[in-house]
Motif scaffolding. Structure first.
Motif, PDB file in Angstrom:
ATOM      1  N   UNK A 164     -41.734  26.059  -6.503  1.00  0.00           N
ATOM      2  CA  UNK A 164     -42.337  26.817  -7.586  1.00  0.00           C
ATOM      3  C   UNK A 164     -42.694  28.241  -7.235  1.00  0.00           C
ATOM      4  N   UNK A 165     -42.535  28.624  -5.962  1.00  0.00           N
ATOM      5  CA  UNK A 165     -42.819  30.010  -5.592  1.00  0.00           C
ATOM      6  C   UNK A 165     -41.683  30.908  -6.071  1.00  0.00           C
ATOM      7  N   UNK A 166     -41.924  32.203  -6.054  1.00  0.00           N
ATOM      8  CA  UNK A 166     -40.924  33.147  -6.550  1.00  0.00           C
ATOM      9  C   UNK A 166     -39.603  33.074  -5.783  1.00  0.00           C
ATOM     10  N   UNK A 167     -39.607  33.022  -4.429  1.00  0.00           N
ATOM     11  CA  UNK A 167     -38.318  32.901  -3.736  1.00  0.00           C
ATOM     12  C   UNK A 167     -37.545  31.640  -4.136  1.00  0.00           C
ATOM     13  N   UNK A 168     -38.238  30.550  -4.378  1.00  0.00           N
ATOM     14  CA  UNK A 168     -37.579  29.304  -4.795  1.00  0.00           C
ATOM     15  C   UNK A 168     -36.884  29.489  -6.138  1.00  0.00           C
ATOM     16  N   UNK A 169     -37.639  29.932  -7.144  1.00  0.00           N
ATOM     17  CA  UNK A 169     -37.068  30.055  -8.475  1.00  0.00           C
ATOM     18  C   UNK A 169     -36.027  31.161  -8.555  1.00  0.00           C
ATOM     19  N   UNK A 170     -36.237  32.241  -7.799  1.00  0.00           N
ATOM     20  CA  UNK A 170     -35.268  33.335  -7.822  1.00  0.00           C
ATOM     21  C   UNK A 170     -33.913  32.864  -7.284  1.00  0.00           C
ATOM     22  N   UNK A 171     -33.929  32.118  -6.181  1.00  0.00           N
ATOM     23  CA  UNK A 171     -32.675  31.638  -5.608  1.00  0.00           C
ATOM     24  C   UNK A 171     -32.020  30.632  -6.540  1.00  0.00           C
ATOM     25  N   UNK A 172     -32.811  29.752  -7.147  1.00  0.00           N
ATOM     26  CA  UNK A 172     -32.241  28.754  -8.053  1.00  0.00           C
ATOM     27  C   UNK A 172     -31.635  29.418  -9.280  1.00  0.00           C
ATOM     28  N   UNK A 173     -32.293  30.444  -9.793  1.00  0.00           N
ATOM     29  CA  UNK A 173     -31.740  31.157 -10.946  1.00  0.00           C
ATOM     30  C   UNK A 173     -30.433  31.848 -10.559  1.00  0.00           C
ATOM     31  N   UNK A 174     -30.423  32.475  -9.395  1.00  0.00           N
ATOM     32  CA  UNK A 174     -29.205  33.104  -8.893  1.00  0.00           C
ATOM     33  C   UNK A 174     -28.088  32.074  -8.726  1.00  0.00           C
ATOM     34  N   UNK A 175     -28.402  30.926  -8.117  1.00  0.00           N
ATOM     35  CA  UNK A 175     -27.392  29.890  -7.895  1.00  0.00           C
ATOM     36  C   UNK A 175     -26.834  29.365  -9.217  1.00  0.00           C
ATOM     37  N   UNK A 176     -27.725  29.215 -10.202  1.00  0.00           N
ATOM     38  CA  UNK A 176     -27.275  28.744 -11.522  1.00  0.00           C
ATOM     39  C   UNK A 176     -26.300  29.741 -12.140  1.00  0.00           C
ATOM     40  N   UNK A 177     -26.629  31.021 -12.067  1.00  0.00           N
ATOM     41  CA  UNK A 177     -25.762  32.049 -12.645  1.00  0.00           C
ATOM     42  C   UNK A 177     -24.460  32.204 -11.857  1.00  0.00           C
ATOM     43  N   UNK A 178     -24.538  31.946 -10.534  1.00  0.00           N
ATOM     44  CA  UNK A 178     -23.342  32.064  -9.690  1.00  0.00           C
ATOM     45  C   UNK A 178     -22.487  30.799  -9.715  1.00  0.00           C
ATOM     46  N   UNK A 179     -23.039  29.710 -10.257  1.00  0.00           N
ATOM     47  CA  UNK A 179     -22.251  28.503 -10.432  1.00  0.00           C
ATOM     48  C   UNK A 179     -22.118  27.615  -9.204  1.00  0.00           C
ATOM     49  N   UNK A 180     -23.184  27.447  -8.437  1.00  0.00           N
ATOM     50  CA  UNK A 180     -23.141  26.495  -7.329  1.00  0.00           C
ATOM     51  C   UNK A 180     -24.457  25.732  -7.234  1.00  0.00           C
ATOM     52  N   UNK A 181     -24.365  24.542  -6.627  1.00  0.00           N
ATOM     53  CA  UNK A 181     -25.541  23.680  -6.470  1.00  0.00           C
ATOM     54  C   UNK A 181     -26.133  23.862  -5.080  1.00  0.00           C
ATOM     55  N   UNK A 182     -27.413  23.574  -4.947  1.00  0.00           N
ATOM     56  CA  UNK A 182     -28.108  23.799  -3.684  1.00  0.00           C
ATOM     57  C   UNK A 182     -28.851  22.558  -3.209  1.00  0.00           C
TER      58      UNK A 182
END
Length: 325
Positions: A164-182
């Motif tokens: 829930x921290x900013x680095x967590x959500x920022x990376x997840x949003x980036x990954x979603x837009x880039x089209x890969x799972x983490x």
């Protein structure tokens, strides 16, 4: 001689008298009259800890009382806000308020309401985030990382500073837009995650610029930063947005107190913290961790909290994280 002696005695009496009145005022409840606790909701040894200790030392000099920095890591940086529920609203217990304070209540049940239960005192600074990897990673740029992650579905493992921290959500949003799972691995703060990636426990991390010395030493590779513009310390490193994925993450923070704290006490704290932003030692610490001065008055910081709380509600809903832990 007698006249000079008499004048000296008078001056001494006046000095002692003023000290006595000041001490009496403090004993009568003048604020502050005893040590102040400043909660840092992150582990000792990290960039947040260093910055909060710099603010604490300067605040102590401004107010003339000890300021004790207390680390309470965990829960995505929200344990300081939780502590405000039971702290007396007298100005002697304060906390840093990171962005997660306004986000996590939309993701899971939290014991506090950031608008109802907190008194916002002052906005001070903010974090700069970046994505780094180990030199052994099979990619040398953000684009190469995305290509690798798409070719290896679900195998992109990265560490961040807590669910829930900013680095967590920022990376997840980036990954979603880039089209890969983490596969994400949460840590309690910047110091812990930095130790993890340097120790080879995770190949990639998203966190604060605390990693800068390791990047300069060649121990880590900076793939991208998450600001609106390139970071002046690494002008050759692109942002995530200019790399093709519209993800920008900037994270102001400030100081909070329990709701109900007297307005005069809040004003005293605000004014003292405002002066810390002119302290060369504080500014040196902020510069060391690439954190800008982002001053907000009590009123402006309160408005920021209201606006951010609603903005985070929309972000969490957009990412499908509402009600999740």
């Amino acid at each position: 001689m007698q006249r000079r002696d008499l004048m000296g005695a008078g001056a001494a009496w006046l000095g002692l008298s003023s000290v006595g009145v000041y001490a009496q005022d403090r004993r009568a409840g003048g604020f502050p009259s005893r040590p102040i606790t400043l909660i840092c909701p992150w582990p000792a040894g990290g960039s947040s800890d260093a910055v909060m200790r710099a603010f604490g030392d300067s605040l102590s000099r401004q107010l003339g009382v000890p300021v004790v920095v207390e680390n309470r890591p965990g829960a995505g940086g929200t344990l300081g806000a939780t502590a405000m529920l039971t702290a007396k609203p007298d100005g002697y217990t304060l906390t840093q308020l990171p962005l997660g304070v306004y986000r996590l209540p939309h993701m899971q049940k939290m014991p506090f309401d950031p608008l109802r239960d907190l008194q916002h005192v002052i906005g001070l600074t903010g974090y700069t985030f970046g994505i780094v990897c180990t030199p052994e990673s099979p990619f040398r740029s953000l684009q190469e990382m995305v290509t690798w992650a798409r070719a290896h579905p679900g195998q992109m493992t990265y560490g961040h500073t807590g669910t829930g921290t900013t680095p967590h959500l920022a990376f997840e949003e980036f990954a979603h837009k880039a089209g890969f799972r983490t596969q994400d691995v949460p840590y309690k703060g910047s110091a812990d995650i930095l130790q993890a990636i340097l120790g080879g426990h995770v190949p990639v991390m998203c966190g604060t610029m605390e990693f800068a010395p390791q990047v300069r030493a060649g121990k880590l590779r900076l793939l991208a930063t998450l600001g609106r513009e390139r970071n002046k310390a690494f002008p050759d490193v692109p942002t995530v947005k200019e790399s093709g994925w519209d993800t920008v993450s900037e994270s102001p923070f400030g100081i909070g107190a329990p709701r109900g704290t007297d307005a005069a006490v809040v004003r005293t704290l605000h004014d003292a913290f405002r002066r810390t932003l002119d302290d060369p030692k504080v500014l040196e610490t902020l510069e060391r961790f690439y954190q800008p001065v982002l001053y907000m008055s009590t009123e402006a910081y309160t408005r920021y909290a209201q606006q951010t709380f609603e903005a985070e509600r929309a972000t969490v809903a957009r990412m499908g994280l509402a009600g999740k832990s």
